[in-house]
Design an enzyme around this catalytic site. Sequence first.
Site, short mmCIF file in Angstrom:
data_model
loop_
_atom_site.label_atom_id
_atom_site.label_comp_id
_atom_site.label_asym_id
_atom_site.label_seq_id
_atom_site.Cartn_x
_atom_site.Cartn_y
_atom_site.Cartn_z
N HIS A 194 1.00 -1.26 -0.03
CA HIS A 194 -0.07 -0.08 0.11
C HIS A 194 0.84 1.21 -0.03
CE1 HIS A 194 -3.58 -2.05 2.12
NE2 HIS A 194 -3.97 -1.72 1.03
N CYS A 208 -2.14 2.82 9.01
CA CYS A 208 -3.10 1.94 8.82
C CYS A 208 -4.23 1.77 9.66
CB CYS A 208 -2.52 0.46 8.61
SG CYS A 208 -1.24 0.24 7.53
N1 ARG Z 1 -3.64 -7.14 6.70
C1 ARG Z 1 -4.18 -6.01 6.14
C2 ARG Z 1 -4.09 -6.35 4.59
O1 ARG Z 1 -3.29 -6.92 4.36
C3 ARG Z 1 -3.19 -4.94 6.40
C4 ARG Z 1 -3.89 -3.50 5.91
C5 ARG Z 1 -2.85 -2.71 6.13
N2 ARG Z 1 -3.25 -1.24 5.71
C6 ARG Z 1 -2.67 -0.17 5.35
N3 ARG Z 1 -3.33 0.85 5.03
N4 ARG Z 1 -1.29 -0.39 4.74
O2 ARG Z 1 -5.00 -5.95 3.93
#
Ligand code: ARG
Length: 269
Positions: free
Chosen positions: A158, A252
């Site tokens: 992300h 996150c």
């Molecule tokens: N386990 C989640 C996923 O893989 C973690 C999300 C992390 N969020 C972020 N905004 N980077 O989707």
Amino acid sequence: MCEPVHYRIDYEINPWMRRANAVRTERANEQWQGLRETLTALGVAVELVEQGPDTPDMTFAANAGIVIGNRFIPANFRFPERQLEEERFTRWFMEHGFLTETVHEPHYWEGEGDVLPADGLVFAGYRFRTEFRALDHIDELLGRETVRLELTDPRFYHLDTCLAPLGAGRALVYPRAFTAASQKTLMEHFATLIAVSEHDAARFACNAVLAGETVVLNAGCAETVRALRDHGLAVAETPMDEFIKAGGSVKCLVLMLDAFTEIDGRGRP
Ligand code: ARG
């Protein structure tokens, strides 16, 4: 924010997640409360959405969507494991008087995880979660073109795992998470890029939140902390390792309700 009452590692959808590496529930809760208190002490007003028992990653509220003034644009999660979150987040926004506008399906995109405002512009990451094509519609909804950045490293899947805009032309960045062309784009748009080491990037140094002139980030990123202080910023470190097990940290866990006010002009309902 979303209290991690049902936070678990039930599936593996990014390189950080291992079902065998179970969450220590008590510790996760302490860390989350610690983050919430840190933000509150810095003057951030925190509102809560309730986690569902069937949505263990919902605590990562940044992925819910984006909030543009009085409009909520919900994410289209790439993995079915997270798609159940869409309804819960949308319900919260409807109950709080927001209008919902959806991105054309079937293009995936994951909210503020990949779409971040900075200094009057909007930056968007794509490839691992968000699709390039989804951003065409985000551009329409925003009424402006996002600055698109291609991600290259599956550990930094992300945009908010490798870029943290810090206002006044500043940003924390892990350059190697971007293609060479996108590194150049970043250099063209930010006056001050603070590059973090691989060590700190892997401790989610870039997954930071700016509250006033204080940067809130995971503990154990000494080099980054020094660099931020050298740039005149204050730093609040708060341990987040129970969340790094699932591939997330400070940013996150937070969805900004007013991040796009500067872009849209309108406030929330
Ligand atoms: N386990 C989640 C996923 O893989 C973690 C999300 C992390 N969020 C972020 N905004 N980077 O989707």
